[in-house]
Structures are given as structure tokens and as C-alpha cells.
Design a protein around this motif. Structure first.
Motif, PDB file in Angstrom:
ATOM      1  N   LYS A  68       0.820  -1.222   0.000  1.00 14.94           N
ATOM      2  CA  LYS A  68       0.000   0.000   0.000  1.00 14.94           C
ATOM      3  C   LYS A  68       0.851   1.269   0.000  1.00 14.94           C
ATOM      4  O   LYS A  68       0.316   2.381  -0.047  1.00 14.94           O
ATOM      5  CB  LYS A  68      -0.905   0.042   1.241  1.00 14.94           C
ATOM      6  N   VAL A  69       2.181   1.116   0.069  1.00 11.41           N
ATOM      7  CA  VAL A  69       3.049   2.296   0.204  1.00 11.41           C
ATOM      8  C   VAL A  69       2.944   3.248  -0.997  1.00 11.41           C
ATOM      9  O   VAL A  69       2.802   4.466  -0.798  1.00 11.41           O
ATOM     10  CB  VAL A  69       4.515   1.871   0.486  1.00 11.41           C
ATOM     11  N   PRO A  70       2.985   2.761  -2.251  1.00  8.73           N
ATOM     12  CA  PRO A  70       2.897   3.731  -3.374  1.00  8.73           C
ATOM     13  C   PRO A  70       1.601   4.539  -3.359  1.00  8.73           C
ATOM     14  O   PRO A  70       1.629   5.753  -3.589  1.00  8.73           O
ATOM     15  CB  PRO A  70       2.978   2.846  -4.628  1.00  8.73           C
ATOM     16  N   ASP A  71       0.476   3.887  -3.043  1.00  8.36           N
ATOM     17  CA  ASP A  71      -0.810   4.619  -2.985  1.00  8.36           C
ATOM     18  C   ASP A  71      -0.777   5.657  -1.867  1.00  8.36           C
ATOM     19  O   ASP A  71      -1.265   6.776  -2.020  1.00  8.36           O
ATOM     20  CB  ASP A  71      -1.975   3.662  -2.713  1.00  8.36           C
ATOM     21  N   GLY A  77       1.858  12.724  -0.128  1.00  4.14           N
ATOM     22  CA  GLY A  77       2.939  13.560  -0.661  1.00  4.14           C
ATOM     23  C   GLY A  77       4.308  13.206  -0.106  1.00  4.14           C
ATOM     24  O   GLY A  77       4.512  12.140   0.463  1.00  4.14           O
ATOM     25  N   ASN A  78       5.236  14.138  -0.238  1.00  2.00           N
ATOM     26  CA  ASN A  78       6.665  13.860  -0.035  1.00  2.00           C
ATOM     27  C   ASN A  78       7.133  13.778   1.413  1.00  2.00           C
ATOM     28  O   ASN A  78       8.235  13.369   1.683  1.00  2.00           O
ATOM     29  CB  ASN A  78       7.488  14.974  -0.680  1.00  2.00           C
ATOM     30  N   LEU A  79       6.332  14.247   2.360  1.00  2.00           N
ATOM     31  CA  LEU A  79       6.731  14.333   3.783  1.00  2.00           C
ATOM     32  C   LEU A  79       7.998  15.175   3.957  1.00  2.00           C
ATOM     33  O   LEU A  79       8.932  14.786   4.681  1.00  2.00           O
ATOM     34  CB  LEU A  79       6.954  12.930   4.384  1.00  2.00           C
ATOM     35  N   ASP A  80       8.012  16.327   3.316  1.00  2.00           N
ATOM     36  CA  ASP A  80       9.215  17.165   3.300  1.00  2.00           C
ATOM     37  C   ASP A  80       9.759  17.445   4.691  1.00  2.00           C
ATOM     38  O   ASP A  80       9.037  17.917   5.579  1.00  2.00           O
ATOM     39  CB  ASP A  80       8.919  18.500   2.601  1.00  2.00           C
ATOM     40  N   ASN A  81      11.046  17.155   4.873  1.00  2.00           N
ATOM     41  CA  ASN A  81      11.810  17.420   6.105  1.00  2.00           C
ATOM     42  C   ASN A  81      11.356  16.636   7.334  1.00  2.00           C
ATOM     43  O   ASN A  81      11.864  16.868   8.427  1.00  2.00           O
ATOM     44  CB  ASN A  81      11.814  18.918   6.441  1.00  2.00           C
ATOM     45  N   LYS A  82      10.416  15.736   7.158  1.00  2.00           N
ATOM     46  CA  LYS A  82       9.992  14.927   8.308  1.00  2.00           C
ATOM     47  C   LYS A  82      10.858  13.673   8.399  1.00  2.00           C
ATOM     48  O   LYS A  82      11.427  13.225   7.406  1.00  2.00           O
ATOM     49  CB  LYS A  82       8.521  14.522   8.171  1.00  2.00           C
ATOM     50  N   ILE A  83      10.923  13.126   9.611  1.00  2.00           N
ATOM     51  CA  ILE A  83      11.610  11.849   9.799  1.00  2.00           C
ATOM     52  C   ILE A  83      10.586  10.743   9.560  1.00  2.00           C
ATOM     53  O   ILE A  83       9.509  10.738  10.179  1.00  2.00           O
ATOM     54  CB  ILE A  83      12.199  11.742  11.217  1.00  2.00           C
ATOM     55  N   LEU A  84      10.905   9.839   8.665  1.00  2.00           N
ATOM     56  CA  LEU A  84      10.007   8.725   8.347  1.00  2.00           C
ATOM     57  C   LEU A  84      10.638   7.436   8.859  1.00  2.00           C
ATOM     58  O   LEU A  84      11.709   7.035   8.394  1.00  2.00           O
ATOM     59  CB  LEU A  84       9.805   8.633   6.834  1.00  2.00           C
ATOM     60  N   ILE A  85       9.996   6.815   9.828  1.00  5.90           N
ATOM     61  CA  ILE A  85      10.473   5.510  10.312  1.00  5.90           C
ATOM     62  C   ILE A  85       9.763   4.432   9.488  1.00  5.90           C
ATOM     63  O   ILE A  85       8.538   4.306   9.540  1.00  5.90           O
ATOM     64  CB  ILE A  85      10.170   5.285  11.808  1.00  5.90           C
ATOM     65  N   SER A 107      19.257  -4.248  -7.159  1.00  2.00           N
ATOM     66  CA  SER A 107      19.951  -2.956  -7.098  1.00  2.00           C
ATOM     67  C   SER A 107      19.409  -2.075  -5.980  1.00  2.00           C
ATOM     68  O   SER A 107      19.964  -1.014  -5.698  1.00  2.00           O
ATOM     69  CB  SER A 107      19.832  -2.209  -8.430  1.00  2.00           C
ATOM     70  N   GLN A 108      18.318  -2.482  -5.342  1.00  2.00           N
ATOM     71  CA  GLN A 108      17.816  -1.652  -4.233  1.00  2.00           C
ATOM     72  C   GLN A 108      17.273  -2.505  -3.093  1.00  2.00           C
ATOM     73  O   GLN A 108      16.906  -3.655  -3.288  1.00  2.00           O
ATOM     74  CB  GLN A 108      16.758  -0.669  -4.709  1.00  2.00           C
ATOM     75  N   THR A 109      17.245  -1.886  -1.930  1.00  2.50           N
ATOM     76  CA  THR A 109      16.691  -2.568  -0.755  1.00  2.50           C
ATOM     77  C   THR A 109      15.205  -2.245  -0.655  1.00  2.50           C
ATOM     78  O   THR A 109      14.712  -1.303  -1.286  1.00  2.50           O
ATOM     79  CB  THR A 109      17.383  -2.063   0.523  1.00  2.50           C
ATOM     80  N   ALA A 110      14.526  -3.001   0.189  1.00  2.00           N
ATOM     81  CA  ALA A 110      13.097  -2.727   0.413  1.00  2.00           C
ATOM     82  C   ALA A 110      12.906  -1.320   0.967  1.00  2.00           C
ATOM     83  O   ALA A 110      12.016  -0.588   0.559  1.00  2.00           O
ATOM     84  CB  ALA A 110      12.518  -3.763   1.379  1.00  2.00           C
ATOM     85  N   THR A 111      13.780  -0.938   1.891  1.00  2.00           N
ATOM     86  CA  THR A 111      13.627   0.391   2.494  1.00  2.00           C
ATOM     87  C   THR A 111      14.073   1.491   1.532  1.00  2.00           C
ATOM     88  O   THR A 111      13.545   2.603   1.565  1.00  2.00           O
ATOM     89  CB  THR A 111      14.353   0.465   3.856  1.00  2.00           C
ATOM     90  N   GLN A 117       9.850   6.677  -2.465  1.00  2.00           N
ATOM     91  CA  GLN A 117       8.449   7.093  -2.575  1.00  2.00           C
ATOM     92  C   GLN A 117       8.171   8.400  -1.825  1.00  2.00           C
ATOM     93  O   GLN A 117       7.172   9.049  -2.051  1.00  2.00           O
ATOM     94  CB  GLN A 117       7.520   5.999  -2.025  1.00  2.00           C
ATOM     95  N   PHE A 118       9.069   8.724  -0.865  1.00  2.00           N
ATOM     96  CA  PHE A 118       8.902   9.943  -0.047  1.00  2.00           C
ATOM     97  C   PHE A 118      10.201  10.746  -0.123  1.00  2.00           C
ATOM     98  O   PHE A 118      10.961  10.833   0.859  1.00  2.00           O
ATOM     99  CB  PHE A 118       8.591   9.563   1.410  1.00  2.00           C
ATOM    100  N   PRO A 119      10.494  11.341  -1.291  1.00  2.00           N
ATOM    101  CA  PRO A 119      11.821  11.925  -1.505  1.00  2.00           C
ATOM    102  C   PRO A 119      12.151  13.098  -0.592  1.00  2.00           C
ATOM    103  O   PRO A 119      13.327  13.394  -0.388  1.00  2.00           O
ATOM    104  CB  PRO A 119      11.799  12.354  -2.973  1.00  2.00           C
ATOM    105  N   GLY A 120      11.139  13.741   0.014  1.00  2.00           N
ATOM    106  CA  GLY A 120      11.438  14.861   0.911  1.00  2.00           C
ATOM    107  C   GLY A 120      11.738  14.433   2.337  1.00  2.00           C
ATOM    108  O   GLY A 120      12.204  15.226   3.150  1.00  2.00           O
ATOM    109  N   ALA A 121      11.472  13.175   2.646  1.00  2.00           N
ATOM    110  CA  ALA A 121      11.600  12.711   4.032  1.00  2.00           C
ATOM    111  C   ALA A 121      13.001  12.201   4.324  1.00  2.00           C
ATOM    112  O   ALA A 121      13.762  11.848   3.424  1.00  2.00           O
ATOM    113  CB  ALA A 121      10.598  11.590   4.282  1.00  2.00           C
ATOM    114  N   LYS A 122      13.315  12.172   5.631  1.00  2.00           N
ATOM    115  CA  LYS A 122      14.569  11.575   6.095  1.00  2.00           C
ATOM    116  C   LYS A 122      14.200  10.179   6.574  1.00  2.00           C
ATOM    117  O   LYS A 122      13.672  10.015   7.674  1.00  2.00           O
ATOM    118  CB  LYS A 122      15.143  12.404   7.250  1.00  2.00           C
TER     119      LYS A 122
END
Ligand SMILES: NC(=O)c1ccc[n+]([C@@H]2O[C@H](COP(=O)([O-])OP(=O)(O)OC[C@H]3O[C@@H](n4cnc5c(N)ncnc54)[C@H](OP(=O)(O)O)[C@@H]3O)[C@@H](O)[C@H]2O)c1
Length: 209
Positions: A68-71, A77-85, A107-111, A117-122
Motif C-alpha cells: 500500500k506504500v505507493p498509494d 505527498g513527499n513528507l518534506d523534512n519529516k523523519i520517516l520511520i 539494485s535496491q533494498t526494500a527500504t 516514494q517519499f523523496p522529501g523525508a529523512k
């Protein structure tokens, strides 16, 4: 801190309760927030829609089915500047193509995929590798008795914040490095779902490195 819980089930529900107990402001989200009210009131937390919770949190815990993550990203949106656990794990039986593609793409990990998917988040990966009953029943221990919670991120400051959140509820952060180290504790990896005390987890890590 203001912590938004997106996915208030086994993982999100238990972590949100613990963080509220140690004094953080917690908002539990659901697609049906009314249904979470009794749990939230007991915990001393608020409830909200997914969008409200994404806006509320300085830290967002993502604990929904991986498929469900892409939806969700489209929705909030991007969650700009937020910490995403990121606590989500890809299981093709449950999560379909989204999970299978990530598993097949070496070439990529699950995380790494979640972070993209959330390019603005940390993005900080944590709590994906601990069984929810262990979160529920073995919190608030001290020193060597604490269960390890593996953690990794490309953002050192965000990782330190999450390590502190892990410690405050009586677990022991096991810092594995940057986000690429997610491979060490994603499904079927050596450290996945071992639920070990910190000393045993460090010993296992030294054996596999
Ligand atoms: N269970 C474990 O021990 C464990 C351990 C580590 C990691 N994980 C991972 O953590 C994630 C959550 O697992 P869980 O066991 O906590 O699952 P869960 O108990 O089923 O809870 C997931 C929650 O996600 C919400 N949700 C579902 N689809 C959603 C969507 N499209 N948008 C927003 N919210 C949605 C649901 O809330 P509503 O229906 O109320 O909206 C549900 O309460 C999974 O990726 C899992 O692999 C699980």
C-alpha cells in the motif's frame, strides 16, 4: 515530539502507546479514525485521518502493508523534512507485485524503495525486524536485558533521533549504518525477526560480517 502513526495495527498501535506513555504527542491514523478512539483515549493520544496524521507528525511511523506504500505516497505527498520511520516489510503473498518487484531488483533494498516514494523525508529503517508481541511485552527494560532494534539511515541526525525514541521505550538500538544496510534485517536476512537481546544481536552481527 509530535509522532504520527500511519498504520495503527500490531506495530503502530503498540509503539504509539509506548511513546505516548513517555510523554510524546501521538496521533494514531486510520482510514476509519473513529474506530481508534477508545485505544487512543486509553493511551492519551489523538486520532486523525492519514492526511491529518502526516501533517501532524515531526516523526512519522510507517507501519502499513508494504504493497500500500505507493498509494499512500500519492495520497500524502513527499513528507518534506519529516523523519520517516519505515517499519514495513515486503511479502509478495500479501503485497503482490510491489513486493515481488523489490525483491527481484537486487539494485535496491526494500527500504530504499520506500525512501524513494517519499523523496522529501529523512527515512530511517527501524522496527521492521521485531515481532509485535515483543514490542508489546518486553518494552521498558534496561541495559543488557533490552531487546535489540536494528536501525539504519543515510541521515545521521534523523537516525540519532530515532535511536533516542528506541531507547526511551526500553529497547536497545543496534546501529547498522547507512540505508543500504537494510539488507541485513529485511525478510530472510540473518538479523531479521531474531528478537535477541542487544549482546546476542551484536554477537550475531559480528559472525555474519
Ligand atoms: N506484525 C509484526 O510483528 C510486524 C513486525 C515488524 C514489521 N511489520 C510490518 O509492519 C507493517 C504493519 O504490520 P502490522 O502487523 O502492524 O499490520 P496490521 O496490524 O494489519 O496494521 C496495519 C494497519 O495499516 C492500516 N492500513 C492498511 N492499508 C492502509 C492504507 N492503504 N493506507 C493507510 N493505512 C492502511 C490499517 O489501518 P485501517 O484499516 O484502520 O486504515 C491497519 O491497522 C507491515 O508492513 C508488516 O510487514 C510487522
Amino acid at each position: 515530539m509530535k509522532i504520527g502513526i500511519i498504520g495503527s495495527g500490531n506495530i503502530g498501535g503498540n509503539l504509539g502507546k509506548h511513546w505516548a506513555k513517555v510523554g510524546h504527542e501521538v496521533m494514531f491514523s486510520s482510514r476509519h479514525p473513529e474506530e481508534l478512539k477508545p485505544m487512543a483515549e486509553k493511551a492519551g493520544a489523538k486520532t486523525g485521518t492519514t492526511e491529518e496524521t502526516a501533517a501532524f507528525g515531526e516523526v512519522i511511523l510507517l507501519a502499513i502493508p508494504y504493497g500500500k506504500v505507493p498509494d499512500l505516497a500519492q495520497q500524502i505527498g513527499n513528507l518534506d523534512n519529516k523523519i520517516l520511520i519505515d517499519a514495513a516489510n515486503p511479502y509478495p503473498q500479501r503485497d503482490g507485485d510491489v513486493a515481488q518487484k523489490v525483491i527481484d531488483d537486487k539494485s535496491q533494498t526494500a527500504t530504499g524503495y520506500v525512501a524513494s516514494q517519499f523523496p522529501g523525508a529523512k527515512t530511517v529503517k527501524a522496527f521492521n525486524s521485531i515481532y509485535f508481541k515483543v514490542i508489546e511485552e518486553t518494552a521498558f527494560r534496561s541495559e543488557d536485558d533490552r531487546i535489540a532494534v536494528q536501525v539504519c539511515s543515510d541521515d545521521e541526525q534523523a537516525k540519532e533521533t530515532v535511536k533516542q525514541l528506541i531507547e526511551e521505550i526500553g529497547f536497545a538500538p543496534q546501529d547498522l549504518g547507512d540505508l543500504s544496510k537494510g539488507v541485513l534485517f529485511e525478510p530472510y536476512a540473518p538479523l531479521y525477526n531474531q528478537n535477541l537481546k542487544i549482546g546476542e544481536a551484536e554477537k550475531l552481527l559480528s559472525q555474519i560480517q
